[in-house]
Motif scaffolding. Structure first.
Motif, PDB file in Angstrom:
ATOM      1  N   HIS A  58      -3.175 -35.250   6.798  1.00 58.09           N
ATOM      2  CA  HIS A  58      -3.867 -33.970   6.991  1.00 58.09           C
ATOM      3  C   HIS A  58      -5.168 -34.211   7.734  1.00 58.09           C
ATOM      4  CE1 HIS A  58      -5.916 -30.295   4.757  1.00 58.09           C
ATOM      5  NE2 HIS A  58      -6.173 -30.304   6.063  1.00 58.09           N
ATOM      6  N   HIS A  98      -7.616 -32.721  11.483  1.00 60.45           N
ATOM      7  CA  HIS A  98      -7.772 -31.732  12.562  1.00 60.45           C
ATOM      8  C   HIS A  98      -8.231 -32.441  13.831  1.00 60.45           C
ATOM      9  CE1 HIS A  98      -7.258 -28.358   9.697  1.00 60.45           C
ATOM     10  NE2 HIS A  98      -7.697 -29.277   8.847  1.00 60.45           N
ATOM     11  N   HIS A 129      -5.188 -25.505  11.537  1.00 59.27           N
ATOM     12  CA  HIS A 129      -5.120 -24.317  10.686  1.00 59.27           C
ATOM     13  C   HIS A 129      -4.166 -23.301  11.289  1.00 59.27           C
ATOM     14  CE1 HIS A 129      -8.403 -25.312   7.977  1.00 59.27           C
ATOM     15  NE2 HIS A 129      -9.123 -25.690   8.998  1.00 59.27           N
ATOM     16  N   GLU A 164      -1.532 -26.741   8.805  1.00 55.88           N
ATOM     17  CA  GLU A 164      -2.115 -26.374   7.514  1.00 55.88           C
ATOM     18  C   GLU A 164      -1.936 -24.861   7.384  1.00 55.88           C
ATOM     19  OE1 GLU A 164      -6.210 -27.459   7.019  1.00 55.88           O
ATOM     20  OE2 GLU A 164      -6.183 -27.017   4.875  1.00 55.88           O
ATOM     21  N   HIS A 207      -6.161 -29.729  -0.722  1.00 54.37           N
ATOM     22  CA  HIS A 207      -7.442 -29.758  -1.464  1.00 54.37           C
ATOM     23  C   HIS A 207      -7.563 -28.728  -2.604  1.00 54.37           C
ATOM     24  CE1 HIS A 207      -8.236 -26.822   1.710  1.00 54.37           C
ATOM     25  NE2 HIS A 207      -8.216 -27.772   2.607  1.00 54.37           N
ATOM     26  N   ASP A 267      -8.476 -34.799   5.818  1.00 49.25           N
ATOM     27  CA  ASP A 267      -8.902 -33.469   6.282  1.00 49.25           C
ATOM     28  C   ASP A 267     -10.055 -33.637   7.279  1.00 49.25           C
ATOM     29  OD1 ASP A 267      -8.884 -30.750   6.604  1.00 49.25           O
ATOM     30  OD2 ASP A 267      -9.708 -30.263   4.641  1.00 49.25           O
ATOM     31  N   HIS A 272     -12.391 -33.537  10.415  1.00 49.97           N
ATOM     32  CA  HIS A 272     -12.625 -32.518  11.441  1.00 49.97           C
ATOM     33  C   HIS A 272     -13.411 -33.081  12.621  1.00 49.97           C
ATOM     34  CE1 HIS A 272     -11.271 -29.618   8.473  1.00 49.97           C
ATOM     35  NE2 HIS A 272     -11.456 -28.626   9.310  1.00 49.97           N
TER      36      HIS A 272
END
Ligand code: FE
Length: 260
Positions: free
Chosen positions: A5, A7, A42, A80, A136, A194, A196
């Protein structure tokens, strides 16, 4: 090491802002010992819409750029997916992506609450042969107040994915405590970055695994690390107890010590 996971794809959401940022993140990942990442932009979160064809195309471009840059990191496709009304219909229409084309599908709840239809959606996905991976859960206010709400989703057959930085304590003591508590309740099956960007929300998987080993024992760390691989390769994630309490571990070490 696998990350399921992040981005990393540029221009799609609040992750990498451009190619330079994406390639810098890829370099961080490679340096950290990550060999493959599943890019999970997302989708349908009220701000970003990224359907399957758009993500597949971006993944292809990203891998081309990585080869040109001489970075061996492999980027796989994922998404996601925010819980929304048309989720099941859109899945049927081919708008949605599972994690690396496996049966595991990454679901995001709003941070304030557990949607009323959450159990129903998880149940329906499981009937269709998917395994929901709850992104999460430690950042969800309703689960923080009552962790049994996550346990209910796990009992149905979902998996819990805690964020590395939450467990490592980067987001504060409260989130770290809750992350560890969810692990102790056997409601956590996988850790993911996660990530970013390179600065504020980096990969940080190693640091999280170190904390996990220290607090919950090496068996839990190996289980969770192995599950990231299982998810990526569409293997099996076996539910069960893997957390060792400090007392047990000390007893175990004491036993070996006495023998020696
Ligand atoms: Fe995310």
């Amino acid at each position: 090491m696998i990350d399921i996971h992040c981005h990393i794809l540029p221009f799609l959401d609040d992750g990498a802002s451009d190619w330079e940022a994406a390639l810098a993140m890829a370099q961080d990942a490679h340096r950290e010992g990550i060999t493959s990442v599943i890019a999970t932009p997302h989708h349908a979160n009220g701000q970003y819409m990224n359907n399957a064809p758009k993500i597949k195309e971006a993944v292809e471009l990203m891998n081309e750029r990585l080869r040109q840059a001489g970075n061996p990191l492999l980027v796989l496709s994922g998404q996601e997916i925010r819980i929304y009304g048309d989720l099941l219909n859109d899945l049927e229409r081919g708008e949605l992506l599972s994690l690396a084309d496996s049966r595991y599908i990454l679901l995001e709840m709003p941070s304030s609450r557990v949607p009323r239809n959450m159990e129903e959606i998880c149940h329906e996905l499981i009937i269709q042969g998917f395994v929901p991976v709850i992104a999460h859960p430690e950042r969800n206010a309703e689960i923080a107040a009552d962790p049994s709400k996550l346990e209910r989703l796990i009992e149905l057959g979902s998996l819990g994915q805690v964020t590395a930085q939450s467990l490592a304590g980067v987001f504060g003591n409260k989130l770290q405590k809750l992350s560890l508590e969810l692990c102790r309740r056997n409601a956590v099956h996988v850790l993911a970055s996660d990530a970013h960007d390179s600065v504020h929300r980096p990969f940080g998987l190693n640091a999280a695994y170190v904390v996990m080993e220290k607090e919950l024992g090496p068996e839990m760390r190996d289980y969770v690390r192995g599950n990231a691989q299982q998810i990526m390769t569409n293997g099996e994630v076996i539910h069960g107890k893997h957390v060792q309490t400090r007392g047990n571990r000390q007893k175990l070490f004491g036993f070996f010590f006495r023998k020696g």
